[in-house]
Design a protein around this motif. Structure first.
Motif, PDB file in Angstrom:
ATOM      1  N   UNK A 152     -43.286 -92.854 -71.110  1.00  0.00           N
ATOM      2  CA  UNK A 152     -44.234 -92.649 -70.005  1.00  0.00           C
ATOM      3  C   UNK A 152     -43.494 -92.225 -68.745  1.00  0.00           C
ATOM      4  N   UNK A 153     -42.338 -92.822 -68.506  1.00  0.00           N
ATOM      5  CA  UNK A 153     -41.543 -92.422 -67.347  1.00  0.00           C
ATOM      6  C   UNK A 153     -41.080 -90.983 -67.448  1.00  0.00           C
ATOM      7  N   UNK A 206     -35.762-102.424 -62.016  1.00  0.00           N
ATOM      8  CA  UNK A 206     -34.837-101.412 -61.503  1.00  0.00           C
ATOM      9  C   UNK A 206     -35.277-100.904 -60.141  1.00  0.00           C
ATOM     10  N   UNK A 207     -36.441-101.360 -59.668  1.00  0.00           N
ATOM     11  CA  UNK A 207     -36.982-100.905 -58.391  1.00  0.00           C
ATOM     12  C   UNK A 207     -38.388-100.369 -58.580  1.00  0.00           C
ATOM     13  N   UNK A 208     -38.555 -99.058 -58.737  1.00  0.00           N
ATOM     14  CA  UNK A 208     -39.894 -98.480 -58.917  1.00  0.00           C
ATOM     15  C   UNK A 208     -40.541 -98.945 -60.219  1.00  0.00           C
ATOM     16  N   UNK A 209     -41.871 -99.082 -60.195  1.00  0.00           N
ATOM     17  CA  UNK A 209     -42.577 -99.585 -61.368  1.00  0.00           C
ATOM     18  C   UNK A 209     -42.448 -98.654 -62.572  1.00  0.00           C
ATOM     19  N   UNK A 214     -34.340 -91.621 -55.995  1.00  0.00           N
ATOM     20  CA  UNK A 214     -35.168 -92.301 -56.995  1.00  0.00           C
ATOM     21  C   UNK A 214     -35.453 -93.758 -56.684  1.00  0.00           C
ATOM     22  N   UNK A 215     -34.613 -94.392 -55.855  1.00  0.00           N
ATOM     23  CA  UNK A 215     -34.887 -95.761 -55.442  1.00  0.00           C
ATOM     24  C   UNK A 215     -34.466 -96.826 -56.432  1.00  0.00           C
ATOM     25  N   UNK A 216     -33.639 -96.487 -57.429  1.00  0.00           N
ATOM     26  CA  UNK A 216     -33.128 -97.493 -58.348  1.00  0.00           C
ATOM     27  C   UNK A 216     -32.052 -98.314 -57.647  1.00  0.00           C
ATOM     28  N   UNK A 223     -41.621 -85.296 -65.710  1.00  0.00           N
ATOM     29  CA  UNK A 223     -41.906 -83.909 -66.071  1.00  0.00           C
ATOM     30  C   UNK A 223     -43.114 -83.370 -65.299  1.00  0.00           C
ATOM     31  N   UNK A 224     -44.083 -84.240 -65.054  1.00  0.00           N
ATOM     32  CA  UNK A 224     -45.306 -83.787 -64.385  1.00  0.00           C
ATOM     33  C   UNK A 224     -45.227 -83.928 -62.864  1.00  0.00           C
ATOM     34  N   UNK A 225     -44.153 -84.502 -62.346  1.00  0.00           N
ATOM     35  CA  UNK A 225     -43.986 -84.660 -60.908  1.00  0.00           C
ATOM     36  C   UNK A 225     -44.991 -85.620 -60.311  1.00  0.00           C
ATOM     37  N   UNK A 226     -45.387 -86.660 -61.077  1.00  0.00           N
ATOM     38  CA  UNK A 226     -46.442 -87.579 -60.637  1.00  0.00           C
ATOM     39  C   UNK A 226     -45.918 -88.973 -60.301  1.00  0.00           C
ATOM     40  N   UNK A 227     -44.632 -89.146 -60.188  1.00  0.00           N
ATOM     41  CA  UNK A 227     -44.104 -90.470 -59.886  1.00  0.00           C
ATOM     42  C   UNK A 227     -44.033 -90.703 -58.389  1.00  0.00           C
TER      43      UNK A 227
END
Length: 463
Positions: free
Chosen positions: A453-454, A235-238, A85-87, A459-463
């Protein structure tokens, strides 16, 4: 000061402003099929309670719920994302079980009832409200999770002890008296009081803390200025903005052992401390906690006072811990505006956490042998510099933040001897020591509570 308003329609409601409930269920799940788990999460997201919704319920004085929040461990995020996840918080990445020895925990994580290495937690669902509403919603969540292939690792419901606004924990002390105030909330940033060269307060004893101490994407508390904002917390990713790290600890409280210790040691030190023998156990408990069971701080000097958060350890000055011992629980985890081993009060403000725990188990009855304790929950943007710092560097230390010995209530020493130091009316030091642990960790995990939103992106696999 124009503080950045929190996006309360995105922040999960138990982060800010926090659930106010009579019951709170924790449901721990493990992901087996990531695709099925994403579908389950997608169906669950509309039920997630935001901070805006909690505020609306509070305005209507509606506390029945059910309210629902979701958090995921590093392993859970990795399973859903299919990659790291890159946190950036090393404690979150390693997980609570791997950090247990570092925290000095008594016992071994493999013996934990939840979060052990052999029974990891990927998802923690929090359901709060009235006992009836919580029971119904928890059953529904677990049924749908099982239908989607998630494995129920553990579940347990905690209930408030005492009236709302006057809750106690199992040792009998008033709880929840001291909490920081978060900047950027509706009506929450107008100072009630401004201390000279010190923090601003939203209410008596509640310093205003910049939201980035607790929620990502907002200015943090400045480490060398009590009011000025600092760089935004990341935390890292937007996609992690508007999210928060959650520390979950299941803490078993041995009330019988604690009361026996207070009676035995209280009798031993009563004369040196100037306590009446009949009040020795109560007095020792108060001095180890820093408050009487009523919630009145010992620095005020009376057991019959009201719950009070409008006090400090510098007015009147108490540098040696004569009025409130340096090892007292409330002074260990919140030195207020006093100087510490880390510097001035500006640093202390950066260590604050948002506590959202709930007792579990039945009210204490002497000798009943029942398992009882606390579902400790707290939110922050750095597990290492907030929760772990308070635990490792202050509670477990005999010398920090200002001496006084260890925190005999929650401090951990992995089976070793712990000591705290009191001062009698003549200034003579009185040592109270024990190898007994009155609070023992029996499970938990480090998790991340994304924004709504996160959660949708996961859930949608769009991150």
């Amino acid at each position: 000061m124009n503080d950045t308003p929190l996006r309360l329609d995105r922040v999960q409601g138990n982060v800010v402003p926090g659930f106010v409930a009579d019951a709170q269920a924790l449901l721990a799940l493990r992901i087996v099929d990531p695709a099925a788990a994403r579908s389950w999460l997608a169906a669950l997201v509309p039920d997630v309670t935001t901070g805006a919704q909690v505020y609306a319920c509070r305005a209507e004085k509606s506390f029945a719920g059910p309210w629902l929040n979701v958090a995921l461990s590093h392993a859970g995020l990795t399973a859903l994302l299919g990659t790291e996840p890159g946190l950036t918080d090393e404690a979150f990445t390693e997980g609570l079980a791997a950090r247990s020895a570092l925290l000095g925990d008594d016992g071994h994580p493999e013996d934990w009832v939840v979060g052990s290495p052999s029974r990891p937690v990927h998802v923690l669902v929090i359901v709060a409200g009235s006992p009836q509403a919580v029971s119904r919603k928890a059953r529904q969540v677990l049924l749908r999770a099982a239908e989607s292939g998630l494995v129920q690792v553990w579940s347990e419901t905690g209930t408030r002890l005492g009236e709302r606004g006057a809750a106690r924990e199992h040792f009998g002390f008033r709880d929840g008296v001291s909490e920081p105030a978060v900047r950027g909330l509706p009506g929450g940033s107008e100072p009630f009081r401004v201390a000279p060269d010190g923090p601003q307060y939203a209410s008596p004893g509640a310093p205003l803390i910049h939201a980035g101490a607790f929620v990502f994407g907002y200015p943090r508390q400045h480490p060398s200025h009590p009011v000025r904002p600092w760089t935004p917390a990341s935390a890292g990713p937007q996609w992690t903005d508007d999210g928060s790290y959650l520390v979950f600890r299941r803490l078993r409280q041995d009330v019988d052992r604690f009361e026996e210790f207070l009676a035995r040691e209280g009798e031993r030190v009563a004369e040196a401390m100037g306590w009446a023998p009949r009040a020795a156990a109560e007095s020792l408990g108060a001095f180890l906690v820093g408050r009487w069971k009523s919630g009145a701080p010992v620095i005020r000097g009376t057991a019959n006072g009201r719950p009070d958060n409008d006090f400090d350890f510098t007015d009147p000055p108490d540098p040696l811990g004569l009025a409130c011992p340096g090892g007292a629980h409330i002074r260990k985890v919140n030195p207020r505006t006093g100087h510490t081993d880390q510097g001035g009060p500006e640093d202390t403000l950066t260590r604050r956490i948002l506590r959202r725990g709930m007792p579990y188990g039945p009210p204490h009855r002497a000798g009943d042998g029942k398992d009882r304790g606390l579902h400790f929950l707290c939110f922050q943007t750095s597990i290492v510099e907030q929760f772990e710092f308070l635990t490792r560097i202050w509670s477990n230390s005999p010398s920090a933040p200002r001496g006084g010995g260890m925190d005999l209530l929650i401090g951990q020493c992995r089976g070793g001897m712990r000591a705290a130091y009191l001062h009698g009316p003549d200034g003579r030091q009185v040592t109270v020591s024990t190898a007994e642990a009155f609070v023992v960790p029996t499970g938990g995990e480090y998790l991340f509570a994304p924004s709504t939103e996160g959660l949708r992106g996961l859930a949608e696999g769009k991150l």
